[in-house]
Design an enzyme around this catalytic site. Structure first.
Site, PDB file in Angstrom:
ATOM      1  N   ASP A 173      -1.947  10.756  -2.739  1.00 23.65           N
ATOM      2  CA  ASP A 173      -2.235   9.645  -3.664  1.00 23.65           C
ATOM      3  C   ASP A 173      -2.499  10.124  -5.079  1.00 23.65           C
ATOM      4  OD1 ASP A 173      -2.969   8.605  -0.844  1.00 23.65           O
ATOM      5  OD2 ASP A 173      -2.710   6.831  -2.107  1.00 23.65           O
ATOM      6  N   GLN A 206      -2.835   2.833   9.697  1.00 18.83           N
ATOM      7  CA  GLN A 206      -1.507   2.890   9.062  1.00 18.83           C
ATOM      8  C   GLN A 206      -0.541   3.757   9.864  1.00 18.83           C
ATOM      9  OE1 GLN A 206      -4.405   3.174   7.464  1.00 18.83           O
ATOM     10  NE2 GLN A 206      -4.316   2.546   5.328  1.00 18.83           N
ATOM     11  N   ALA A 243       0.838   5.085  -2.272  1.00 16.27           N
ATOM     12  CA  ALA A 243       0.746   5.336  -3.719  1.00 16.27           C
ATOM     13  C   ALA A 243       1.986   4.902  -4.515  1.00 16.27           C
ATOM     14  CB  ALA A 243       0.415   6.805  -3.956  1.00 16.27           C
ATOM     15  N   ARG A 285       0.848  -1.196   0.000  1.00 18.94           N
ATOM     16  CA  ARG A 285       0.000   0.000   0.000  1.00 18.94           C
ATOM     17  C   ARG A 285       0.882   1.245   0.000  1.00 18.94           C
ATOM     18  NH1 ARG A 285       1.743   1.970   3.898  1.00 18.94           N
ATOM     19  NH2 ARG A 285       0.605   3.870   3.493  1.00 18.94           N
ATOM     20  N   ASN A 303      -5.462  12.387  -0.351  1.00 17.60           N
ATOM     21  CA  ASN A 303      -4.645  11.562   0.549  1.00 17.60           C
ATOM     22  C   ASN A 303      -5.604  10.836   1.500  1.00 17.60           C
ATOM     23  OD1 ASN A 303      -1.990  10.690   1.453  1.00 17.60           O
ATOM     24  ND2 ASN A 303      -2.401  11.834   3.324  1.00 17.60           N
TER      25      ASN A 303
HETATM   26  O1  MRU Z   1      -4.829   3.227   1.748  1.00 18.52           O
HETATM   27  P1  MRU Z   1      -3.352   3.461   1.760  1.00 18.52           P
HETATM   28  O2  MRU Z   1      -2.695   2.961   2.999  1.00 18.52           O
HETATM   29  O3  MRU Z   1      -2.689   2.940   0.486  1.00 18.52           O
HETATM   30  O4  MRU Z   1      -3.213   5.037   1.740  1.00 18.52           O
HETATM   31  C1  MRU Z   1      -1.925   5.584   1.679  1.00 18.52           C
HETATM   32  C2  MRU Z   1      -1.885   7.046   1.829  1.00 18.52           C
HETATM   33  O5  MRU Z   1      -2.880   7.712   1.884  1.00 18.52           O
HETATM   34  C3  MRU Z   1      -0.507   7.668   1.816  1.00 18.52           C
HETATM   35  O6  MRU Z   1      -0.493   8.826   2.595  1.00 18.52           O
HETATM   36  C4  MRU Z   1      -0.151   8.052   0.374  1.00 18.52           C
HETATM   37  O7  MRU Z   1      -0.309   6.944  -0.476  1.00 18.52           O
HETATM   38  C5  MRU Z   1       1.224   8.576   0.247  1.00 18.52           C
HETATM   39  S1  MRU Z   1       2.437   7.313   0.427  1.00 18.52           S
HETATM   40  C6  MRU Z   1       3.970   7.981   0.122  1.00 18.52           C
END
Ligand code: MRU
Length: 348
Positions: free
Chosen positions: A236, A195, A43, A41, A246
Site C-alpha cells: 500500500d 480479502q 491501493a 479497495r 501492506n
Molecule cells: O484494506 P485493503 O483491502 O484495501 O488492503 C489491500 C492490501 O493490503 C493489498 O495487499 C494492497 O493494497 C495491494 S493491492 C494491489
C-alpha cells in the site's frame, strides 16, 4: 472500473463472493463512502477510483458555473477524497495528479469549464490506462519466480479487484500460468475482512489456478512442512528505503519466511512508492472499527464491549524483502540507493 458516461461503475467488493454486483457512483460523497467502506479497495484501485472523483464533482456544478468554480470544486473534491483512507499512497498520488493537471490547465486565461472537464477526465483515464499497463509489466517481470510445481503463499488481495488491470501479486501468477506452469497458491484468509478468502480465492478459482484457502495462523506451519516456495504480496505504500506497508499480517509472514528461508516478494507499481517518507516508521497506519474484529457476518464473535486493537496495515522492513517487483523490473534486496536507482530507470 469505468468512468465513462458521467458515472463511475465499480464492482462492490463487499458482496463478493456471494454476489457480483456493481455500484454506480455519481458524486464524491458516495465515492468517499465506497472507498472508506472497502466497496472499492486495494491501493491501485483506490487511486484510480479517486481520480474520477473530481470529474464527478465538476458534473455536479450548476449550469452557470465558471471555470473558477470548477477549479474550486476540483480542489475541494481532492481534499475531501484524501480523507477516505490514510495508508495507500496511490490515493494521494492520483489526487495530486488530477489537482496539478487542473491547476495547469487553468493557467490558460481563456480555458472553459468544458475544457477543464475534458482535461481532468483525460488525466483520470490516463491514470487508469497506466495502471493496466503497469500490472501487465509487473506480471511479466515476476512470472519467472514461480517455477513449475511451486507452492506460493499470498496475503490479502492484490489481484484484478485491487487494481484497474490484472493485479500486482496475482498478475505474477496469471503470467506464470500463461507460460504453462502449474503451481499451487495458498491464500491466507486475511482476517478481519477476509480479502484473501473472499476475493483472492474467487479470482484464482475463476482463472483456473489451483488455490487453497488457509487461516492466517497456519502459514508458519505450512512453511515448516515445506509447502511454501515463495511468498508474494502487494503493498500500500513503500518508503524510500524499501520498507513496505501492506495488509495487517504481512509483517508476520515476512518474519516466518525469513525463519524458514523462504523468499519474500512484494509486487507493486511505482505509484505505490512514497519517496517523501524515509522509512516505514513514518507510514500512517489506518485504524479501523472494532466491530470488524468482534463480529463476523453480523454475528458476535467476541463479548460485547471488549477492547479491540484493529490496525488495518503493518510494515515489513526492507531487510525482510527478497525483492520488489515493479513495472520496471525486479529490485533485489531493496535499500535507499536501490529504490532510487530503480525508480529512475526507464520502463523495460
Ligand atoms: O484494506 P485493503 O483491502 O484495501 O488492503 C489491500 C492490501 O493490503 C493489498 O495487499 C494492497 O493494497 C495491494 S493491492 C494491489
Amino acid at each position: 472500473m469505468d468512468g465513462t458516461d458521467g458515472v463511475l461503475e465499480l464492482i462492490d467488493q463487499r458482496r463478493l463472493p456471494v454476489e457480483f454486483i456493481t455500484l454506480l457512483v455519481r458524486d464524491t460523497r458516495r465515492l468517499h463512502e465506497a472507498i472508506r467502506t472497502l466497496a472499492v479497495r486495494g491501493a491501485p484501485a483506490i487511486g484510480v477510483a479517486a481520480a474520477y472523483g473530481p470529474v464527478l464533482a465538476l458534473q455536479s456544478l450548476d449550469a452557470d458555473a465558471t471555470t473558477v468554480d470548477g477549479l474550486k470544486a476540483i480542489v475541494e473534491a481532492c481534499d475531501f477524497l484524501a480523507t477516505s483512507r490514510p495508508t495507500a499512497v496511490n490515493l494521494f498520488w492520483a489526487l495530486d495528479r488530477i489537482r496539478h493537471k487542473a491547476q495547469k490547465v487553468c493557467q490558460h486565461p481563456q480555458v472553459t469549464l468544458g475544457e477543464l472537464h475534458e482535461a481532468i477526465l483525460a488525466e483520470a483515464n490516463a491514470i487508469r490506462a497506466e495502471d493496466i499497463e503497469m500490472c501487465r509489466a509487473i506480471g511479466r517481470h515476476g512470472e519467472a519466480l514461480i517455477r513449475d510445481g511451486a507452492g506460493v503463499l499470498t496475503h490479502c488481495n492484490a489481484g484484478a479487484l485491487a487494481t484497474a488491470g490484472q493485479g500486482t501479486a496475482l498478475s505474477v501468477m496469471f503470467e506464470a500460468q500463461k507460460k504453462g506452469r502449474s503451481f499451487k497458491v495458498y491464500a491466507d484468509e486475511t482476517r478481519p475482512l477476509l480479502q484473501g478468502a473472499r476475493l483472492t480465492a474467487w479470482e484464482l478459482q475463476q482463472a483456473g489456478i489451483d488455490v487453497m484457502v488457509i487461516c492466517d495462523n497456519m502459514a508458519g506451519w505450512l512453511m515448516k512442512e515445506g509447502k511454501i516456495d515463495l511468498v508474494i504480496t502487494g503493498a500500500d505504500r513503500i518508503a524510500a528505503n524499501g520498507d513496505a506497508a501492506n495488509k495487517i499480517g504481512t509483517y508476520s509472514l515476512s518474519v516466518l519466511a525469513k525463519q524458514h528461508e523462504v523468499p519474500f516478494y512484494i509486487a507493486a507499481p511505482s505509484s505505490t512508492f512514497d519517496l517523501s517518507i524515509a522509512d516505514g516508521a513514518e507510514i500512517p497506519i489506518e485504524q479501523r472499527e472494532s466491530s470488524e474484529v468482534t463480529r463476523l457476518a453480523g454475528t458476535a464473535t467476541a463479548p460485547d464491549g471488549v477492547a479491540v486493537y484493529n490496525p488495518a496495515f503493518d510494515v515489513t522492513p526492507a531487510q525482510n524483502i527478497t525483492a520488489i517487483i515493479t513495472e520496471k523490473g525486479v529490485l533485489c534486496r531493496p535499500d535507499r540507493d536501490g529504490v532510487l536507482a530503480h525508480l529512475q530507470a526507464p520502463d523495460t
